[in-house]
Design an enzyme around this catalytic site. Structure first.
Site, PDB file in Angstrom:
ATOM      1  CB  VAL A   1      -0.943  -0.005   1.221  1.00 31.76           C
ATOM      2  CG1 VAL A   1      -0.163   0.117   2.523  1.00 31.76           C
ATOM      3  CG2 VAL A   1      -1.971   1.114   1.112  1.00 31.76           C
ATOM      4  CB  ALA A   2       2.858   3.098   1.763  1.00 37.23           C
TER       5      ALA A   2
ATOM      6  CG  ASP B   1      10.918  10.907   8.350  1.00 36.71           C
ATOM      7  OD1 ASP B   1      11.177  11.883   7.634  1.00 36.71           O
ATOM      8  OD2 ASP B   1      10.958   9.743   7.924  1.00 36.71           O
TER       9      ASP B   1
ATOM     10  CE  LYS C   1       8.479   1.212   8.116  1.00 36.09           C
ATOM     11  NZ  LYS C   1       8.536   2.491   8.867  1.00 36.09           N
TER      12      LYS C   1
END
Length: 518
Positions: free
Chosen positions: A125-126, A282, A147
């Site tokens: 998805v990313a 970030d 992740k």
């Protein structure tokens, strides 16, 4: 040789994507035209400059991608066409193959993907510079995000950092400004943060701490970590559903109050920095979403916790006092703080530094964010720091980067935002909590567990202290010495008296003998 080959790759990439044309485009003087023509002779590109820059950064790896991510938030410094392309680096980096993700997940947990999840989406998805994310559903029905760290990241990052260390050493060796800016220490800080980002367990721990810190603020949401499914290369967390903060039209159509969202962002930033000393470092748009769920409508959703900044109590107090002095336009106080902290030489004249700071900052007060270029302010401050030999503090590099991210986000959300007016009440309240009765009460509460342990021991400790005070160790030693001296004196007296008695006895005996014979 490995570092030289990496340098060769960087130079080759610059020429391959025509980045030298971007660098030379600023040379407008006649004497530079021949150089431009010689370098660019016979070369042309079908793609726009922003596309070429993005592709070059992607090709060069994670450090360069992160540099592009920072630039993508600076619409006041970077042309719009380049910014729009660099924004794709935030979550649209080309993914690595899905079979590699499956292999890494199965290696990390020792089970097949089918055993771990009820369903798993092979399409990420990313995809970012360090890792990519897949959606999945656990066996108990919970929706999660998985992740997975990109393979081969460590070697590439080590090579690039080695080049940065070498460059920093050259800068320090040949430039007086370079020594003042401490580039090797800055690179060392960057090295630490990048390697921390490669350990996903550390990222999970950062997220857990930030989630606890933000609990009760009701402005930001942090995903919960599934600790039984976390490793250094794969972590599984609660799936967060929201709209990327960069999609302003969708947020407005959903009824989100954009100006309030901008103010909330400033509050979150200053809360993390000054209250907790633990902040998300970030904060580019790819890592920030907004919730549209009824129960959490309008709240921020924070993602990607690989880079977290920390500040000590001394750093926080120093920065807060500087901010308050700026907001109150007390530039003399700013100068005094810089001298007292050792950031500038002790022999610096306060009035000269005060005047220089006023010249830089005064034009930017009482103006909305759209009319302020923090980049230009930083350039002027850099010139000022060079004049007064200000030493750059490496521990604040992440804070400076994050401040640029926050300013870039604020500029996108609400160009009319008055950053100073929004931040000033928060900082004044925070300073009020650090001094005075409220600070005393908070400190007593913090130390209460230690006091509870010490109170039962106080009578005994007090008694022993009084005994030591009544008869100090030095007095005991002196009494011992006196006793030994008295013993020695008595022994000497006995020897002396014995010698005198023996002599007198001899004299008396001799006298009696003479009298007898007479």
């Amino acid at each position: 040789m490995r570092y030289l080959s990496r340098l060769f790759v960087i130079v080759l990439t610059i020429f391959r994507f025509g980045l030298d044309e971007l660098l030379l485009s600023g040379l407008r003087r006649r004497r530079f035209r021949l150089i431009r023509r010689a370098v660019l002779l016979g070369r042309s590109w079908d793609q726009e400059r922003g596309v070429r820059l993005r592709l070059a950064l992607e090709h060069l790896g994670p450090i360069f991608v992160k540099f592009g991510q920072v630039l993508s938030t600076r619409r006041d410094l970077v042309p719009l066409d380049i910014v729009e392309e660099l924004a794709k680096l935030q979550d649209q980096v080309p993914p690595f193959p899905a079979d590699q993700s499956r292999a890494l997940i199965e290696k990390a947990f020792g089970k097949s993907v089918e055993e771990l999840f009820a369903s798993f989406e092979a399409e990420p998805v990313a995809s970012a510079s360090i890792a990519q994310v897949h959606f999945a559903v656990l066996k108990d029905g919970r929706e999660v995000a998985v992740k997975v760290l990109r393979p081969g990241m460590l070697e590439t990052i080590d090579d690039d950092l080695a080049l940065l260390h070498t460059l920093a050493a050259w800068v320090e060796r040949f430039s007086a400004d370079g020594r003042r800016l401490k580039p090797r220490e800055v690179v060392a800080e960057f090295n630490t943060y990048l390697h921390d980002e490669l350990d996903l367990v550390r990222e999970a721990a950062n997220a857990a701490q930030l989630r606890r810190n933000m609990d009760g603020l009701n402005l930001v949401m942090v995903p919960e970590m599934m600790w039984d499914m976390c490793s250094s290369e794969v972590i599984v967390m609660e799936r967060m559903i929201g709209v990327p903060i960069s999609q302003l039209q969708r947020l407005q159509e959903a009824g989100i109050d954009i100006p309030k969202l901008a103010r909330d962002g400033v509050t979150i930033f200053f809360t993390q920095v000054f209250r907790d000393g633990f902040f998300h470092a970030d904060m580019h748009p790819g890592n920030i979403q907004v919730s549209l769920a009824p129960a959490t409508f309008g709240r921020y959703i924070a993602l990607d916790f690989g880079i977290i900044g920390t500040l000590t109590s001394v750093d926080k107090e120093y920065l807060a006092q500087n901010f308050i002095a700026f907001f109150q336009r007390d530039f003399k106080r700013v100068a005094e703080l810089h001298i007292a902290s050792g950031w500038v030489p002790a022999n610096t004249r306060v009035d000269e530094l005060e005047s220089a700071v006023r010249t830089v900052c005064e034009p930017h007060f009482d103006r909305p964010l759209k009319d302020i270029s923090l980049g230009q302010v930083l350039v002027r401050l850099f010139q000022l720091s060079r004049r007064f030999n200000v030493e750059i503090q490496p521990q604040l590099v992440l804070l400076q980067k994050t401040l640029l991210n926050v300013e870039g986000l604020g500029r996108q959300l609400d160009p009319e935002l008055d950053l100073w007016a929004t931040a000033k009440p928060f900082l004044e309240r925070w300073l009020n909590e650090q001094v005075g009765w409220r600070a005393l009460v908070n400190q007593v509460k913090k130390e209460a567990p230690r006091y509870a342990q010490l109170f039962p021991e106080l009578p005994r400790l007090l008694h022993e202290a009084l005994k030591r005070q009544a008869v100090p160790q030095d007095a005991l030693a002196l009494n011992t010495l006196i006793r030994e001296q008295r013993r020695t004196n008595r022994l000497l007296q006995a020897i002396l008296y014995g010698a005198v008695g023996f002599t007198m006895g001899l004299l008396v005996a001799n006298l009696l003998i003479h009298l007898h014979w007479d």
